[in-house]
Write an enzyme that holds these catalytic residues in place. Structure first.
Site, short mmCIF file in Angstrom:
data_model
loop_
_atom_site.label_atom_id
_atom_site.label_comp_id
_atom_site.label_asym_id
_atom_site.label_seq_id
_atom_site.Cartn_x
_atom_site.Cartn_y
_atom_site.Cartn_z
N SER A 196 79.13 11.86 7.00
CA SER A 196 78.87 13.14 6.34
C SER A 196 79.73 14.26 6.93
CB SER A 196 77.37 13.46 6.50
OG SER A 196 77.11 14.78 6.12
N LYS A 256 83.85 15.60 5.26
CA LYS A 256 84.09 16.97 4.80
C LYS A 256 85.26 17.60 5.56
CE LYS A 256 79.64 17.57 5.13
NZ LYS A 256 78.25 17.93 5.16
N1 IUR Z 1 75.68 18.33 9.03
C1 IUR Z 1 76.32 17.57 8.11
O1 IUR Z 1 77.25 18.02 7.46
N2 IUR Z 1 75.90 16.30 7.93
C2 IUR Z 1 74.89 15.74 8.62
O2 IUR Z 1 74.57 14.60 8.42
C3 IUR Z 1 74.24 16.57 9.58
C4 IUR Z 1 74.64 17.85 9.77
I1 IUR Z 1 72.65 15.80 10.65
#
Ligand code: IUR
Length: 449
Positions: A185, A189
């Site tokens: 995650s 990004k």
């Molecule tokens: N921030 C994110 O962007 N993804 C996550 O899985 C977490 C915090 I925990």
């Protein structure tokens, strides 16, 4: 090629998924051609069985390319950098670091988040400045980076759509705290921002996601490996998060403390984090030949006012009027003529005398959250004026009856139970030796692979 149920079974039984299988899963998630129950089952299988490094790298890469990937002009090739923190209390590092890096010649497309659980969010802090617009398109971000060098914005709709789906399901299936899923995650990004270098502030302690150094180190190693795996030079700083960073907690109060820091009057712990994280990035980009030289460049930018000028230009580029931006950045500004002050303030008095041994940042953050400084679920508004100022620091001596905390509140007012919890967040003792030893803020650095 396996079917989705076969893939779920494979992971459930502890086997390693192939690159093709992970690719198929993420494609199906993005195209919404997979049932929600199947996504939930796969998430739980990953939560229980984990993933090896190769699987995490593939998961991250496939998530990253599930949507738009940003591009930058060739001449910025080594200069595009960002920082990510796993979340803290009073963590205003981004507000100081982004303009300081821009002043040192970096391009900083900082994509930040909102407050989550008890931790604050950079976007909420910035939105306490009238006119500040966190929503900027990819084209607008490129324009701001060309003229200013930094921006702090929210995630665009097109960036990593797979994470939007997975994140919502993780919340609903109790699979948020899975190392491979957290790594996929966060790093997908950052990869979609097409960064050349990234530094992670992985926090440990009672007010952090990771409660001890060992678990923070494990998360940091996963993140560093996945970042380098998607072609972003990635390093990490492991930093302690037991109390607060600086003396202010709460959105407008933290903006004020950040501006004071950019005017050269910042607290030592905030400056230590800013220079440590910044020096690592300047070394990774090649702008600084060593960490000590990088640290000096960042500190000069903050103390010398070039970072403040970048912050002012960034506010104007993101919608704040010139008059407001100039006023906030002037030497003797009355912050409350621009940032909203809470209707009520209350000071809490120390119940004993001695040395301040500890201030529990988690308790402080949890109470402030309930008073409206944060939110209990996504989408709720926050009250930017709610917060607290610490009037004492660990190591300092206090007298009985001396004010140690100024609480800024509106509706709801703090209950007697909440005041009692806050009072218990302060530990005062007579051991001056214990009080004099400041526990090291930065425990370790992890350099890129
Ligand atoms: N921030 C994110 O962007 N993804 C996550 O899985 C977490 C915090 I925990």
């Amino acid at each position: 090629m396996l079917s989705i149920p076969d893939m779920i079974k494979k992971k459930r039984d502890g086997e390693q998924l192939s690159d093709e299988e992970i690719k198929l899963f993420i494609k199906a998630v993005t195209a919404k051609t997979i049932q929600e129950t199947q996504i939930g089952a796969m998430l739980m299988a990953i939560w229980q069985r984990g993933m090896v490094t190769a699987e995490v790298r593939t998961l991250t890469r496939e998530m990253m390319s599930s949507g738009e990937v940003m591009w930058w002009p060739d001449e910025w090739e080594h200069l595009v950098v960002d920082k990510h923190s796993t979340g803290g209390v009073g963590d205003k590092v981004s507000l100081v670091l982004a303009p300081a890096l821009a002043a040192c010649g970096c391009k900083v497309p900082m994509i930040s988040g909102r407050s989550l659980a008890h931790t604050g969010g950079t976007l909420d802090k910035l939105e306490s400045i009238p006119g500040y617009n966190i929503q900027q398109s990819a084209d607008q971000i490129r324009t701001i980076l060309a003229s200013v060098g930094c921006c702090i914005v929210g995630q665009t709709e097109m960036l990593v759509p797979a994470d939007r789906v997975l994140y919502a399901m993780r919340d609903a299936t109790s699979t948020v705290d899975s190392l491979p899923l957290i790594t996929g995650s966060i790093i997908s990004k950052k990869g979609a921002e097409s960064l050349s270098s990234l530094v992670l502030d992985v926090k440990f302690g009672r007010a952090a996601l990771c409660k001890d150094l060992q678990s923070a180190k494990e998360l940091a190693q996963h993140l560093v490996s996945a970042g380098n795996g998607v072609g972003v030079k990635t390093g990490a700083v492991l930093s302690r998060m037991d109390g607060t960073i600086g003396r202010c907690v709460g959105n407008s109060l933290e903006v004020m403390e950040s501006l004071e820091t950019l005017k050269g009057h910042g607290p030592d712990d905030l400056m230590e984090l800013v220079t440590t994280l910044g020096s690592l990035l300047l070394k990774m980009t090649g702008i600084a030949p060593s960490l000590s030289e990088g640290s000096k460049q960042i500190s000069d930018a903050v103390i010398g006012g070039t970072a403040l000028a970048k912050f002012e230009a960034m506010m104007v580029a993101q919608g704040v009027t010139m008059e407001t931006a100039q006023s906030l950045c002037s030497a003797h500004t009355d912050y409350y003529s621009i940032l909203r002050k809470s209707e009520h303030q209350m000071e809490l008095q120390a119940r004993a005398q001695g040395f301040v041994l500890d201030i529990n940042g988690l308790v402080l953050a949890q109470v402030l959250n309930k008073l409206g400084a944060g939110r209990s679920k996504a989408g709720e508004p926050v009250n930017h004026s709610v917060g607290a100022e610490l009037l004492v620091s660990p190591g300092q001596s206090v007298r009985t009856g001396e004010s140690w905390l100024r609480l800024h509140y509106e509706d709801p007012a703090p209950t007697p139970e909440q005041i009692d919890r806050l009072q218990k967040a302060l530990t005062v003792g007579n051991n001056d030796k214990q009080a004099g030893v400041r526990r090291k803020l930065v425990a370790e650095l992890i350099l890129p692979d």
